[in-house]
Motif scaffolding. Structure first.
Motif, PDB file in Angstrom:
ATOM      1  N   VAL A  48      14.289 -24.451 -44.008  1.00 18.73           N
ATOM      2  CA  VAL A  48      13.490 -23.883 -42.900  1.00 18.73           C
ATOM      3  C   VAL A  48      13.909 -22.475 -42.505  1.00 18.73           C
ATOM      4  O   VAL A  48      13.221 -21.843 -41.689  1.00 18.73           O
ATOM      5  N   ALA A  54       7.152 -24.857 -40.672  1.00 20.25           N
ATOM      6  CA  ALA A  54       7.866 -26.002 -41.258  1.00 20.25           C
ATOM      7  C   ALA A  54       6.970 -27.221 -41.100  1.00 20.25           C
ATOM      8  O   ALA A  54       6.606 -27.592 -39.980  1.00 20.25           O
ATOM      9  N   ILE A  71      16.033 -29.194 -37.553  1.00 20.11           N
ATOM     10  CA  ILE A  71      15.366 -27.979 -38.060  1.00 20.11           C
ATOM     11  C   ILE A  71      15.069 -26.947 -36.963  1.00 20.11           C
ATOM     12  O   ILE A  71      15.079 -25.748 -37.239  1.00 20.11           O
ATOM     13  N   HIS A  72      14.808 -27.389 -35.733  1.00 21.62           N
ATOM     14  CA  HIS A  72      14.421 -26.405 -34.710  1.00 21.62           C
ATOM     15  C   HIS A  72      15.474 -25.307 -34.516  1.00 21.62           C
ATOM     16  O   HIS A  72      15.116 -24.123 -34.492  1.00 21.62           O
ATOM     17  N   MET A  75      15.288 -22.654 -37.337  1.00 24.26           N
ATOM     18  CA  MET A  75      14.065 -21.871 -37.594  1.00 24.26           C
ATOM     19  C   MET A  75      14.097 -20.564 -36.819  1.00 24.26           C
ATOM     20  O   MET A  75      14.720 -20.458 -35.769  1.00 24.26           O
ATOM     21  N   LYS A  76      13.373 -19.549 -37.343  1.00 20.36           N
ATOM     22  CA  LYS A  76      13.316 -18.281 -36.612  1.00 20.36           C
ATOM     23  C   LYS A  76      12.371 -18.430 -35.426  1.00 20.36           C
ATOM     24  O   LYS A  76      11.371 -19.176 -35.497  1.00 20.36           O
ATOM     25  N   GLY A  79       8.332 -19.392 -34.970  1.00 17.05           N
ATOM     26  CA  GLY A  79       7.837 -20.230 -36.065  1.00 17.05           C
ATOM     27  C   GLY A  79       7.076 -21.437 -35.525  1.00 17.05           C
ATOM     28  O   GLY A  79       7.138 -21.758 -34.334  1.00 17.05           O
ATOM     29  N   HIS A  81       6.275 -25.568 -36.007  1.00 21.48           N
ATOM     30  CA  HIS A  81       6.566 -26.867 -36.611  1.00 21.48           C
ATOM     31  C   HIS A  81       5.246 -27.648 -36.657  1.00 21.48           C
ATOM     32  O   HIS A  81       4.692 -27.986 -35.614  1.00 21.48           O
ATOM     33  N   LEU A 104       9.917 -22.098 -30.314  1.00 18.02           N
ATOM     34  CA  LEU A 104       8.955 -22.323 -31.405  1.00 18.02           C
ATOM     35  C   LEU A 104       7.668 -22.859 -30.801  1.00 18.02           C
ATOM     36  O   LEU A 104       7.614 -23.177 -29.618  1.00 18.02           O
TER      37      LEU A 104
END
Ligand code: NAD
Length: 289
Positions: A48, A54, A71-72, A75-76, A79, A81, A104
């Protein structure tokens, strides 16, 4: 677009392939699978890093929540999800809040159309989430699917999915029991189909996915009830609908009965791997209680 695809099972793998074929830069992650044609990495955080979107396609809400918490943070900011799993409405809303807290945005977009729809890029997506996030992922819906409906805020996609599948479970049982009754009344199955499919008893279960073999369009009944859509997955969705109904105090007597019947079918009779339309031979083989 730079995309991570997490959960490369029966549905995720062909969906990821569609995105690769459309020219997207896809990195996959699944602890149990690394299919050819999708470039995979051993750690989900690596999948990710720096992605625009994602995508998760996972078995249930607990796994989704666990994966979201991994994953959060990786991530940039900004982004999206995009979760396409079928999960409970609470998990969808919880993950949306977690995404927002991490800077996000998120979309819950469960699908209808099964493995065939995933392979052919003809899924239907029912989506919940903010307009801006939907606008970002819409080009991906266009690749993986042929229809998408923006149903409302976070959780609305899951709500639409379980309401649809509660109707589907109940109408499939009604269609199967009507065929079982017709058989015992000596009514020819083709005649039954010709009448019902053009009368007020028609439904998707009868017209498009007829549970009686040799009748109507080709369906799992013509292939010894190989899924299609397995009874186990139908039971999962009926349970999600009853869980949601309990949470909001909604009376759903047909949905509750459909869940009981599929519970017997799957757990007592071991038919979970059969198509959910195999309820017809099962009902035909039983006697009135
Ligand atoms: P599946 O079991 O084939 O695939 C799920 C994948 O998730 C597996 O490959 C598994 O290894 C992976 N996974 C499990 N834990 C993980 C983790 N922590 N991180 C990353 N990957 C992990 O299931 P499926 O049939 O592909 O279904 C996926 C979702 O789509 C489910 O929510 C299902 O209800 C829904 N759905 C399925 C169908 C269908 O016809 N199969 C149709 C509509 C919706």
């Amino acid at each position: 677009m730079k995309i991570a695809f997490i959960g490369l099972g029966n549905m995720g793998e062909p969906m990821a392939r569609c995105l690769v074929a459309a020219g997207h830069d896809v990195t996959g992650f699944d602890p149990n699978s690394s299919p050819n044609g999708v470039s995979c990495v051993p750690y989900v955080q690596d999948a990710v890093a720096n992605v625009d979107v994602a995508i998760t396609m996972l078995p249930n809400g607990d796994i989704l929540r666990a994966v979201a918490s991994e994953i959060h943070p990786a991530m940039k900011k900004g982004g999206v999800h995009l979760d396409c799993s079928t999960v409970d409405v609470d998990s969808a809303r919880n993950v949306a809040q977690a995404a927002e807290n991490a800077g996000l945005s998120s979309v819950d977009a469960p699908v209808s159309g099964g493995m065939g729809g995933a392979a052919n890029g003809t899924l239907t997506f029912m989506a919940g989430g903010p307009d801006t996030a939907i606008a970002t992922v819409q080009p991906l819906f266009d690749v993986m699917g042929q229809k998408f409906v923006h149903c409302g805020a976070a959780g609305a996609g899951q709500a639409a999915k379980i309401c649809n599948n509660m109707i589907l479970g109940a109408t499939m049982i009604a269609t199967c029991e009507a065929f079982a009754l017709a058989d015992k009344l000596g009514l020819d199955r083709q005649s039954m189909f010709d009448v019902v499919s053009t009368s007020s008893g028609y439904s998707w279960s009868m017209n498009a996915y007829c549970p009686a073999s040799g009748i109507g369009p080709n369906s799992p009944s013509d292939n010894a009830y190989t899924p299609g859509f397995s009874a186990e997955l139908m039971l999962k969705d009926l349970r999600l609908s009853q869980q949601a109904a309990e949470a909001v105090d909604a009376e759903t007597p047909m949905g509750a009965r459909a869940m009981q019947l599929y519970t017997d079918f799957v757990e007592v009779h071991g038919m979970g791997n059969m198509d959910f339309s195999a309820m017809l031979p099962y009902l035909k083989s039983t006697s009135r209680k």
